[in-house]
Design a protein around this motif. Structure first.
Motif, mmCIF file in Angstrom:
data_model
loop_
_atom_site.group_PDB
_atom_site.id
_atom_site.type_symbol
_atom_site.label_atom_id
_atom_site.label_comp_id
_atom_site.label_asym_id
_atom_site.label_seq_id
_atom_site.Cartn_x
_atom_site.Cartn_y
_atom_site.Cartn_z
ATOM 1 N N MET A 149 9.969 0.746 -0.458
ATOM 2 C CA MET A 149 9.078 0.168 0.543
ATOM 3 C C MET A 149 7.674 0.700 0.332
ATOM 4 O O MET A 149 7.462 1.658 -0.403
ATOM 5 N N TYR A 150 6.710 0.064 1.012
ATOM 6 C CA TYR A 150 5.326 0.497 0.886
ATOM 7 C C TYR A 150 4.603 0.260 2.204
ATOM 8 O O TYR A 150 4.759 -0.782 2.843
ATOM 9 N N PHE A 151 3.771 1.232 2.576
ATOM 10 C CA PHE A 151 2.991 1.135 3.808
ATOM 11 C C PHE A 151 1.538 1.471 3.499
ATOM 12 O O PHE A 151 1.224 2.577 3.049
ATOM 13 N N GLY A 152 0.670 0.508 3.696
ATOM 14 C CA GLY A 152 -0.728 0.744 3.393
ATOM 15 C C GLY A 152 -1.530 -0.527 3.539
ATOM 16 O O GLY A 152 -1.125 -1.474 4.213
ATOM 17 N N SER A 153 -2.674 -0.526 2.900
ATOM 18 C CA SER A 153 -3.601 -1.639 3.006
ATOM 19 C C SER A 153 -3.748 -2.338 1.660
ATOM 20 O O SER A 153 -3.602 -1.714 0.622
ATOM 21 N N ASP A 154 -4.035 -3.631 1.728
ATOM 22 C CA ASP A 154 -4.348 -4.381 0.517
ATOM 23 C C ASP A 154 -5.827 -4.156 0.237
ATOM 24 O O ASP A 154 -6.695 -4.680 0.938
ATOM 25 N N GLU A 155 -6.126 -3.369 -0.774
ATOM 26 C CA GLU A 155 -7.494 -2.945 -1.005
ATOM 27 C C GLU A 155 -8.410 -4.078 -1.453
ATOM 28 O O GLU A 155 -9.593 -4.089 -1.117
ATOM 29 N N THR A 156 -7.874 -5.028 -2.196
ATOM 30 C CA THR A 156 -8.697 -6.171 -2.597
ATOM 31 C C THR A 156 -9.077 -6.997 -1.383
ATOM 32 O O THR A 156 -10.241 -7.388 -1.206
ATOM 33 N N LEU A 157 -8.113 -7.244 -0.527
ATOM 34 C CA LEU A 157 -8.370 -7.988 0.702
ATOM 35 C C LEU A 157 -9.350 -7.223 1.587
ATOM 36 O O LEU A 157 -10.246 -7.797 2.200
#
Length: 331
Positions: A149-157
């Motif tokens: 799993m992954y929790f974070g932000s979409d940096e490109t967006l």
């Protein structure tokens, strides 16, 4: 530690989790912390699980305080023993992951800021049947590395969001400040800004040395008066940028990624235009909680997709609500 991702179900998933108990993604930090029990001693009803929580925290970065606070609260809520360790050097972070494998922890939550360097260690964990969750960095690589799993932000967006707001504000020539060389997340943020503000120029600084950041930016701003926005990718760097602008006699405006109490106050005082917040407290909380649920109940949060904790825009419209939470070091 890229922020705005595909919203929809992912943001709804984060909102639902926050409703369950979370009280509401870099350039400076604390001293390196070796493996340490920071889970509060396992409350009654201890799960019996031990989770290694490993980051690339850099000395001087207040961002990681929030990540750690979220992880510690999750450990307390779930009765998990938390082993926190960090190193900004990719090779040493990989060694920390391998050490966690060797100590036979039940689960590993780790940032994946340098995926290639960490791939072997993460594979060692998955080969040992230790579940791994990624958070904060590595959103595009976590699945191929074997993280569940992954929790974070979409940096490109997130970068796109910043670039759009800059363009809407009349910005013509932003300067995007990268404070950690080789970070895929930071590179993606600046690329996202440039995607919506095509004249964006990148500049590399040493985020571990505030005085060096100020002098580098001062020199650049003095040499190029056409720069009208300085985009910083971590809260401490935003404060450095304000100093550099004053010293250079520049009229550039500051926007930043990430949030701390000083930046929040500067937004309130109208010295910083806005912040793109990836909600690091939520990242730490959910990384630990998701591993606990997976170990206890086989749960998989996100439906095979990353769960987004941002972007969350902090500006003059909502700073009065958010400012008190920054004082608690949870926002």
């Amino acid at each position: 530690m890229n922020i705005n991702r595909t919203r929809g179900a992912r943001l709804l998933a984060v909102a639902a989790v926050v409703t369950l108990g979370v009280t509401a993604c870099s350039g400076g930090g604390r001293e390196k912390t070796d493996d340490a029990d920071t889970g509060g001693g396992n409350a009654p009803g201890s799960s019996g699980y031990t989770i290694a929580f490993i980051t690339h925290e850099t000395p001087g970065d207040t961002f990681w305080d929030k990540v750690k606070n979220g992880a510690q609260q999750a450990a307390k809520d779930t009765g998990v023993t938390l082993k926190y360790s960090n190193d900004p050097d990719a090779t040493k972070q990989a060694q920390l992951i391998q050490s966690a494998v060797d100590s036979k922890v039940n689960g590993i939550a780790t940032t994946l800021v340098t995926p290639d360097a960490l791939a072997g260690a993460v594979k060692g964990a998955t080969d040992a049947k230790i579940p791994v969750v990624g958070f904060n960095s590595g959103i595009d690589q976590y699945q191929q590395l074997g993280a569940l799993m992954y929790f974070g932000s979409d940096e490109t967006l997130a970068g796109n969001t910043a670039g759009e707001k800059i363009t809407q504000g009349g910005g013509k020539k932003p300067l995007c400040v990268i404070q950690a060389q080789g970070s895929v997340a930071l590179e993606a943020r600046c690329a996202g800004v440039k995607g919506k503000a095509s004249a964006t120029e990148n500049i590399q600084v040493n985020g571990a040395d505030d005085s060096a950041v100020v002098s580098t930016l001062q020199a650049k701003l003095s040499a190029d008066k056409s720069i009208d926005y300085v985009v910083t990718l971590g809260a401490p760097i935003a404060v450095d940028a304000l100093k550099a602008i004053d010293a250079a006699g520049s009229s550039a405006k500051v926007v930043t990624f990430d949030l701390n109490q000083e930046v929040a106050q500067n937004i309130s005082d109208k010295k910083i235009e806005f912040s793109i917040d990836q909600q690091p407290y939520v990242q730490g909380y959910m990384a630990v909680t998701s591993l606990y649920l997976n170990l206890k109940n086989g749960n998989d949060i996100g439906g095979g997709k990353a769960v987004l904790t941002g972007p969350s825009i902090v500006d003059s419209n909502n700073i009065a609500t958010i400012l008190p939470f920054t004082k608690n070091n949870t926002r």
